[in-house]
Design a protein around this motif. Structure first.
Motif, short mmCIF file in Angstrom:
data_model
loop_
_atom_site.label_atom_id
_atom_site.label_comp_id
_atom_site.label_asym_id
_atom_site.label_seq_id
_atom_site.Cartn_x
_atom_site.Cartn_y
_atom_site.Cartn_z
N PRO A 231 -9.12 42.60 -29.90
CA PRO A 231 -8.01 42.25 -30.54
C PRO A 231 -6.84 41.73 -29.87
N LEU A 232 -6.54 42.24 -28.76
CA LEU A 232 -5.31 41.82 -27.99
C LEU A 232 -5.56 40.24 -27.56
N ALA A 233 -6.85 40.08 -27.14
CA ALA A 233 -7.15 38.73 -26.87
C ALA A 233 -7.09 37.77 -28.04
N VAL A 234 -7.32 37.93 -29.28
CA VAL A 234 -7.03 37.38 -30.20
C VAL A 234 -5.74 37.04 -30.55
N ILE A 235 -4.87 38.20 -30.62
CA ILE A 235 -3.73 38.06 -30.85
C ILE A 235 -2.95 37.21 -29.88
N ILE A 236 -3.21 37.17 -28.69
CA ILE A 236 -2.58 36.37 -27.64
C ILE A 236 -2.82 35.05 -27.96
N ALA A 237 -4.13 34.71 -28.25
CA ALA A 237 -4.68 33.15 -28.31
C ALA A 237 -4.00 32.87 -29.55
N ASN A 238 -3.67 33.49 -30.46
CA ASN A 238 -2.99 33.06 -31.90
C ASN A 238 -1.59 32.98 -31.68
N THR A 239 -0.86 33.65 -30.78
CA THR A 239 0.47 33.58 -30.72
C THR A 239 0.53 32.32 -29.48
N ASP A 240 -0.19 32.23 -28.95
CA ASP A 240 -0.06 30.81 -28.06
C ASP A 240 -0.28 29.73 -28.95
N ILE A 241 -1.27 29.78 -29.79
CA ILE A 241 -1.34 28.48 -30.51
C ILE A 241 0.17 28.39 -31.46
N LEU A 242 0.44 29.35 -32.23
CA LEU A 242 1.58 29.39 -32.72
C LEU A 242 2.83 28.96 -32.26
N ALA A 243 2.92 29.23 -30.87
CA ALA A 243 4.21 28.94 -29.89
C ALA A 243 3.91 27.29 -29.50
N ASP A 245 3.04 25.18 -31.84
CA ASP A 245 2.88 24.41 -33.23
C ASP A 245 4.43 24.08 -33.32
N GLU A 246 4.63 22.66 -33.54
CA GLU A 246 6.08 22.14 -33.44
C GLU A 246 6.45 22.18 -34.94
N GLY A 247 5.63 22.50 -35.84
CA GLY A 247 5.86 22.55 -37.29
C GLY A 247 6.74 23.84 -37.53
N ILE A 248 6.66 24.89 -36.70
CA ILE A 248 7.14 26.40 -37.02
C ILE A 248 8.92 26.11 -36.61
N PRO A 249 9.70 26.83 -37.72
CA PRO A 249 10.98 26.66 -37.53
C PRO A 249 11.64 27.24 -36.17
N GLU A 250 12.66 26.82 -35.70
CA GLU A 250 13.27 27.21 -34.23
C GLU A 250 13.61 28.72 -34.67
N GLU A 251 14.13 29.07 -35.89
CA GLU A 251 14.56 30.55 -36.03
C GLU A 251 13.16 31.39 -36.27
N SER A 252 12.15 30.90 -36.39
CA SER A 252 11.00 31.85 -36.53
C SER A 252 10.15 31.95 -35.20
N ARG A 253 10.49 30.85 -34.21
CA ARG A 253 9.96 30.62 -32.98
C ARG A 253 10.09 32.00 -32.35
N ARG A 254 11.27 32.48 -32.25
CA ARG A 254 11.46 33.72 -31.50
C ARG A 254 10.74 35.05 -31.79
N TRP A 255 10.24 34.99 -32.95
CA TRP A 255 9.46 36.24 -33.36
C TRP A 255 8.01 35.96 -32.76
N VAL A 256 7.60 34.60 -32.71
CA VAL A 256 6.42 34.39 -32.29
C VAL A 256 6.22 34.61 -30.77
N GLU A 257 7.47 34.30 -30.03
CA GLU A 257 7.61 34.35 -28.62
C GLU A 257 7.65 36.14 -28.33
N SER A 258 8.53 36.78 -29.17
CA SER A 258 8.43 38.07 -28.98
C SER A 258 7.31 38.90 -29.17
N THR A 259 6.31 38.59 -30.13
CA THR A 259 4.88 39.16 -30.27
C THR A 259 4.18 38.57 -29.12
#
Length: 437
Positions: A231-243, A245-259
């Motif tokens: 599950p950690l590998a999946v979480i890390i892979a998903n957060t990397d994809i989200l990080a 993704d240029e469509g994510i708002p800048e204010e939401s990106r910090r939550w992805v980076e924190s995760t």
């Protein structure tokens, strides 16, 4: 392959056995020692009474074997079963008269005993090599010392004796006491050997639940860590994809980076837990892949690898590695052990200081020591540095991102290879971690 007892439980078992044997041994030695002392004291009293009796009794009186109506080997007038010889001696050491005691004594021995008795500053003595005890008394000028008329006994001699010496042969008592000492020593040895066997059996049974709990804990850590990896590998892979993704708002990106950061930290923790479980497994089962390891090369390689890290902290790594040191061990684990100690020294070294890495061989042992200059570790914290999740300085650990498992892993690796690890810390010498294999 049969599973070995974990080092900590093995030490606990040894302590249980040693404490049991020490307590029982002290009691046993105390009891037997008191009986020996009592026996020795009783023998001395019997010998002294026999000498005193011979000194004061009539020399023409025949001794009687056994008590004459008394108890415990004594008659009503104080007679004892020990036969004693009494001799009256002139001032110049000539034996004038000998008691009628039915015992024989060598003339040379008699001369030696009389000579020592007359020359001694004490009224009693013991000649150990001859197994003879003696006691003397000098006649007073009026010859009223004893219970018979001295003058009548020597009326035909024209002169009177100067002293009387009583002699007792202690061979039987000395031999009996010696045999008792040997018997007691054998009893102590046999009893301690039997106690060791019984204590070892009882210790194994008493610690069986603890060993089962220890094994259950080890399996839980290993299984849980393994199950968390996916599950950690999946979480890390998903957060990397989200990080990315240029469509994510800048204010939401910090939550992805924190995760992503927390997931990365958790992966490091899981990996450390797995390594700890493997170290425990290697120590308890002997399942490590052992081969000939060039320890000198391993330590040198690990030191070179951390040169850049030390440089970033404005530190310098200096090595003093004795060449061609080989040990029997798992090369991967030995490399991991070296890296943990050097990495730990780099993390906590004060900027501008030198980290000393030394590897030497002496008296059949190999010693690796890593020293850094930094904050002194409190003496109260030193015994706990190798405990799991222990942190002597919470603020410092947050800065370095440690989980408190590195040194626990190092300890597990050292013990799995039959070695020990220790730490010292002073302001003058710095903090030193030492591994002996």
């Amino acid at each position: 392959m049969a599973r070995k007892t974990p080092p900590m439980l093995a030490r606990l078992r040894r302590q249980f056995v040693l404490i049991s044997m020490a307590l029982t041994g002290i009691v046993l030695v105390g009891v037997l020692g008191s009986t020996l002392f009592t026996t020795w004291t009783t023998q001395r009293e019997i010998i002294n009474e026999s000498l005193e009796h011979a000194l004061n009794d009539d020399m023409d009186k025949l001794p009687q074997m056994g008590p004459r109506g008394g108890k415990g080997g004594k008659s009503e007038d104080g007679d004892t079963r020990l036969l004693a010889l009494a001799v009256d001696v002139s001032a110049d050491g000539i034996v004038i008269k000998t008691s009628r005691t039915p015992v024989a004594i060598n003339s040379t021995v008699l001369t030696e005993v009389v000579s020592e008795a007359l020359e001694s500053t004490s009224d009693t003595g013991l000649i150990k090599d001859l197994h003879i005890a003696w006691k003397r008394a000098f006649y007073a000028d009026d010859y009223d010392e004893y219970y018979f008329d001295i003058a009548d006994d020597y009326e035909d001699l024209g002169y009177l004796p100067s002293a009387r010496v009583a002699i007792v042969d202690t061979s039987a008592m000395d031999s009996a006491f010696s045999e008792q000492v040997k018997s007691d020593a054998i009893i102590v040895v046999v009893a301690l050997a039997a106690l060791y066997a019984v204590s070892s059996l009882l210790a194994s049974r008493a610690l069986a639940p603890v060993e089962q709990a220890w094994e259950g804990q080890r399996r839980f850590i290993a299984d849980a860590s393994h199950e968390l990896k996916t599950p950690l590998a999946v979480i890390i892979a998903n957060t990397d994809i989200l990080a990315h993704d240029e469509g994510i708002p800048e204010e939401s990106r910090r939550w992805v980076e924190s995760t992503a950061d927390e997931a990365s930290h958790m992966r490091s923790l899981v990996n450390d837990l797995l390594e700890l479980a493997r170290a425990d497994e290697g120590a308890s089962s002997g399942a490590m892949h052992r081969t000939d390891v060039d320890f000198s090369d391993v330590v040198d390689s690990a030191s070179l690898e951390f040169d850049a890290i030390a440089f970033e902290r404005n530190c310098l790594i200096e090595t003093d590695i004795e060449p061609d040191i080989h040990i029997d061990g798992d090369p991967n684990w030995i490399m991991r052990l070296s890296k943990i100690l050097i990495d730990n020294a780099c993390k906590y070294a004060a900027p501008g200081t030198t980290i000393d890495v030394k590897l030497s061989r002496a008296s059949g042992h190999v010693t690796l020591s890593v020293t850094n200059q930094g904050n002194v570790i409190d003496p109260e914290d030193l015994p706990h540095l190798f405990d799991r999740f222990y942190r002597s300085d919470k603020a410092r650990d947050r800065e370095t991102g440690g989980f408190g498992l590195g040194l626990a892993i190092a300890k597990g690796i050292a013990e799995a290879h039959g070695g020990t690890i220790s730490a010292t810390s002073t302001a003058e010498a710095g903090t030193t971690f030492t591994v002996t294999l």
